[in-house]
Design an enzyme around this catalytic site. Structure first.
Site, PDB file in Angstrom:
ATOM      1  N   GLU A 105       0.880  -1.180   0.000  1.00 43.09           N
ATOM      2  CA  GLU A 105       0.000   0.000   0.000  1.00 43.09           C
ATOM      3  C   GLU A 105       0.913   1.224   0.000  1.00 43.09           C
ATOM      4  O   GLU A 105       1.528   1.535   1.016  1.00 43.09           O
ATOM      5  CB  GLU A 105      -0.903   0.000   1.244  1.00 43.09           C
ATOM      6  N   CYS A 121      -2.079   9.065   2.664  1.00 45.88           N
ATOM      7  CA  CYS A 121      -1.753   8.584   1.305  1.00 45.88           C
ATOM      8  C   CYS A 121      -2.789   9.024   0.272  1.00 45.88           C
ATOM      9  O   CYS A 121      -2.474   9.159  -0.899  1.00 45.88           O
ATOM     10  CB  CYS A 121      -1.601   7.075   1.301  1.00 45.88           C
TER      11      CYS A 121
HETATM   12  P1  NDP Z   1       8.551   4.839   4.661  1.00 45.33           P
HETATM   13  O1  NDP Z   1       8.467   4.042   3.411  1.00 45.33           O
HETATM   14  O2  NDP Z   1       9.708   5.721   4.865  1.00 45.33           O
HETATM   15  O3  NDP Z   1       8.541   3.854   5.937  1.00 45.33           O
HETATM   16  C1  NDP Z   1       7.535   2.910   6.118  1.00 45.33           C
HETATM   17  C2  NDP Z   1       8.091   1.757   6.930  1.00 45.33           C
HETATM   18  O4  NDP Z   1       9.089   1.081   6.177  1.00 45.33           O
HETATM   19  C3  NDP Z   1       8.759   2.192   8.240  1.00 45.33           C
HETATM   20  O5  NDP Z   1       8.484   1.235   9.229  1.00 45.33           O
HETATM   21  C4  NDP Z   1      10.226   2.197   7.868  1.00 45.33           C
HETATM   22  O6  NDP Z   1      11.087   2.046   8.975  1.00 45.33           O
HETATM   23  C5  NDP Z   1      10.273   0.975   6.951  1.00 45.33           C
HETATM   24  N1  NDP Z   1      11.425   0.900   6.059  1.00 45.33           N
HETATM   25  C6  NDP Z   1      12.163   1.923   5.553  1.00 45.33           C
HETATM   26  N2  NDP Z   1      13.168   1.433   4.782  1.00 45.33           N
HETATM   27  C7  NDP Z   1      13.056   0.070   4.786  1.00 45.33           C
HETATM   28  C8  NDP Z   1      13.782  -0.992   4.193  1.00 45.33           C
HETATM   29  N3  NDP Z   1      14.853  -0.776   3.437  1.00 45.33           N
HETATM   30  N4  NDP Z   1      13.381  -2.265   4.406  1.00 45.33           N
HETATM   31  C9  NDP Z   1      12.296  -2.514   5.175  1.00 45.33           C
HETATM   32  N5  NDP Z   1      11.561  -1.547   5.792  1.00 45.33           N
HETATM   33  C10 NDP Z   1      11.927  -0.266   5.589  1.00 45.33           C
HETATM   34  O7  NDP Z   1       7.172   5.618   4.772  1.00 45.33           O
HETATM   35  P2  NDP Z   1       6.688   6.680   5.864  1.00 45.33           P
HETATM   36  O8  NDP Z   1       6.686   6.066   7.232  1.00 45.33           O
HETATM   37  O9  NDP Z   1       7.418   7.955   5.665  1.00 45.33           O
HETATM   38  O10 NDP Z   1       5.155   6.827   5.414  1.00 45.33           O
HETATM   39  C11 NDP Z   1       4.782   7.664   4.390  1.00 45.33           C
HETATM   40  C12 NDP Z   1       4.458   6.892   3.121  1.00 45.33           C
HETATM   41  O11 NDP Z   1       3.476   5.911   3.368  1.00 45.33           O
HETATM   42  C13 NDP Z   1       3.847   7.806   2.072  1.00 45.33           C
HETATM   43  O12 NDP Z   1       4.420   7.546   0.815  1.00 45.33           O
HETATM   44  C14 NDP Z   1       2.374   7.422   2.090  1.00 45.33           C
HETATM   45  O13 NDP Z   1       1.694   7.671   0.909  1.00 45.33           O
HETATM   46  C15 NDP Z   1       2.467   5.957   2.377  1.00 45.33           C
HETATM   47  N6  NDP Z   1       1.171   5.482   2.891  1.00 45.33           N
HETATM   48  C16 NDP Z   1       0.375   4.688   2.090  1.00 45.33           C
HETATM   49  C17 NDP Z   1      -0.883   4.281   2.514  1.00 45.33           C
HETATM   50  C18 NDP Z   1      -1.740   3.357   1.684  1.00 45.33           C
HETATM   51  O14 NDP Z   1      -2.589   2.674   2.269  1.00 45.33           O
HETATM   52  N7  NDP Z   1      -1.574   3.284   0.380  1.00 45.33           N
HETATM   53  C19 NDP Z   1      -1.409   4.712   3.814  1.00 45.33           C
HETATM   54  C20 NDP Z   1      -0.499   5.526   4.559  1.00 45.33           C
HETATM   55  C21 NDP Z   1       0.738   5.888   4.107  1.00 45.33           C
HETATM   56  P3  NDP Z   1      11.694   3.305   9.802  1.00 45.33           P
HETATM   57  O15 NDP Z   1      10.834   4.505   9.498  1.00 45.33           O
HETATM   58  O16 NDP Z   1      11.569   2.887  11.219  1.00 45.33           O
HETATM   59  O17 NDP Z   1      13.109   3.462   9.355  1.00 45.33           O
END
Ligand code: NDP
Length: 470
Positions: free
Chosen positions: A243, A277
């Site tokens: 997502e 999102c």
């Molecule tokens: P990120 O992609 O930065 O992070 C999401 C999660 O992924 C966090 O737990 C993060 O860990 C983890 N992560 C980051 N890098 C890696 C990796 N290399 N391997 C595995 N896990 C990893 O997103 P945000 O938290 O900044 O959220 C914003 C984004 O989420 C926006 O693009 C938004 O559109 C999307 N979103 C989509 C939704 C949907 O349903 N379509 C709903 C809500 C949000 P950590 O941060 O702890 O480093």
């Protein structure tokens, strides 16, 4: 007090910790243990063991999930305050998120009893009886973002458990306190040992270690498109529900109720400081109603209260980090250099970026093409509906789209014309209720959430062929 991790039914403290800050005041809010590779492996081993040896039947799953739903409601105020402090979400929206999470668990509880296979018609074959069974897929890794730190975690844990799978949660580090709290409630509700694990740590360490572990059967991820693509590339043939982001649009057509459209768009363009999102990022307004719409839209925005998320009157709080505020400030300034006009906003105060409306925006500008994920919306004017539909579709994303119109026959046509996973008529693209199938196309990801749809991705369908003459 340092908060522990939850692994195999035990609360475990580590020496390495992560500090979570209040996003409005900048003060230290909580300190949480961080997992290392040994603990990641320990959690995966325990989850594999539970999948093979620990019973968790559909009735018990339903009872546990229903109990979590009640506990969420009973503890609503405490949970909402955690979300407001560490996520910067206005307290009234945080309360709403807690109640939505309760509903997500309740829906999943109902679905736990509805997992059925089917009988396959046996034409072209003699003496064979064919049917399917649905069984849990195996260990699920749930990786979640900061913006709905409780309900999006609920949308992962509740369906995974309803389907009978052990689940390992890696929440966003910035908002991990609420995830730990949810695990406490799941433990109280009686989730069996080995079926739930919570590992805090950055994506580049704990996240990567989870991706590399071949014993995990399914990844359910909500987050940015960049990380989503990386996950898909890393896990090979194993499955993922992704997502991801969007630059969602809402059309205000010539026959729309302008007042209703202006009022709702003014609130949904800036809800959670635009960090949703499906936040309204692009508004396409018919040229014939341009003036009337803009006057009302800007008037509603002037009443939005910006400030401390713990103030019950606040509508827009801080963004998640100063880095993110600097990013959006740069994008808006760049757009202005290229000809965009700021109608309101365009200024910052600490981690708050004021609700900002841009016009004269065009393709090629980041605020139009990329996901802004900030309280910034662009208004673009059009002449024909075909032109507006082309503008909506002219995006690498495709999560949801909205349209305001009095022509309800469009609700039959638009789903075929718009390249999105959901179409909202007479409301904004920023509408979601937790039982509906939710998920996008193109770079907005794949798979659907909403418990009954998510569960289908978290079970394996096994076909059984019985030779009746054998
Ligand atoms: P990120 O992609 O930065 O992070 C999401 C999660 O992924 C966090 O737990 C993060 O860990 C983890 N992560 C980051 N890098 C890696 C990796 N290399 N391997 C595995 N896990 C990893 O997103 P945000 O938290 O900044 O959220 C914003 C984004 O989420 C926006 O693009 C938004 O559109 C999307 N979103 C989509 C939704 C949907 O349903 N379509 C709903 C809500 C949000 P950590 O941060 O702890 O480093």
């Amino acid at each position: 007090m340092i908060k522990p991790l939850f692994i195999d039914g035990e609360w475990i403290k580590t020496n390495n910790t992560h500090q979570v800050f209040n996003k409005y005041s900048g003060e230290l809010y909580s300190e949480i243990s961080v997992a290392d590779e040994k603990l990641v492996n320990q959690a995966v081993e325990a989850a594999v063991y539970a999948h093979k040896h620990v019973s968790f039947d559909p009735d018990s799953r339903g009872q546990v999930l229903r109990k979590v739903s009640s506990l969420l409601q009973e503890n609503c105020e405490e949970l909402a305050e955690i979300i407001a402090n560490e996520g910067g979400k206005p307290i009234k929206d945080a309360r709403n998120e807690v109640m939505r999470s309760a509903s997500t668990f309740e829906i999943a509880a109902e679905e736990a009893r509805r997992l059925v296979g089917e009988i396959i018609p046996n034409f072209n074959v003699q003496g064979r009886f064919l049917y399917t069974v649905k069984k849990p897929i195996g260990v699920v890794a749930a990786i979640t973002p900061f913006n709905f730190p409780l309900n999006l975690v609920s949308h992962k844990l509740a369906p995974a458990l309803a389907a009978g799978n052990p689940v390992i949660l890696k929440p966003a580090s910035d908002t991990a306190t609420i995830a730990i709290k949810l695990c406490e409630l799941l433990e109280i509700a009686g989730v069996p040992k080995g079926y739930l694990h919570c590992l805090v740590g950055s994506g580049s360490t704990v996240g990567e270690q989870l991706l590399q572990n071949e014993r995990i059967a399914h990844y359910t991820f909500t987050g940015s498109p960049g990380v989503g693509k990386h996950i898909q590339k890393t896990i090979g043939l194993r499955k993922a529900t992704l997502e991801l982001g969007s630059n969602s649009a809402t059309i205000v057509h010539e026959d729309a109720d302008i007042e209703k459209a202006a009022a709702k768009l003014a609130s949904m363009s800036f809800a959670n400081a635009g960090q949703i999102c499906i936040s309204v990022q692009r508004i396409f307004v018919h040229n014939s109603i341009k003036e009337g719409f803009m006057n009302q839209f800007l008037a509603y925005i002037s009443n939005i209260k910006v400030g401390d998320p713990l103030d019950p009157e606040t509508n827009v709080g801080p963004m998640i980090s100063s880095k993110e505020v600097e990013r959006i400030e740069g994008w808006v300034n760049e757009a202005v250099d290229e000809g965009a006009v700021i109608m309101t906003g365009g200024k910052r105060e600490g981690n708050i970026y004021y609700p900002t409306v841009l016009t004269n925006v065009s393709k090629g500008m980041k605020v139009f093409d990329e996901e802004v994920f900030a309280p910034v919306v662009s208004v673009i004017f059009y002449d024909t509906l075909e032109e507006a539909i082309d503008l909506v579709n002219d995006s690498k994303y495709g999560l949801q789209a909205g349209i305001y119109t009095s022509d309800l026959s469009l609700s039959y046509k638009l789903p075929y014309m718009l390249e999105v996973g959901g179409v909202v008529v007479n409301d904004t693209c920023c509408f979601r209720t937790d039982q509906m199938p939710y998920g996008g196309v193109k770079e907005s990801g794949n798979g659907k959430e909403g418990p009954s749809y998510a569960i289908q991705e978290l079970v394996e369908t096994v076909t059984v062929v019985v030779n009746l003459e054998g």
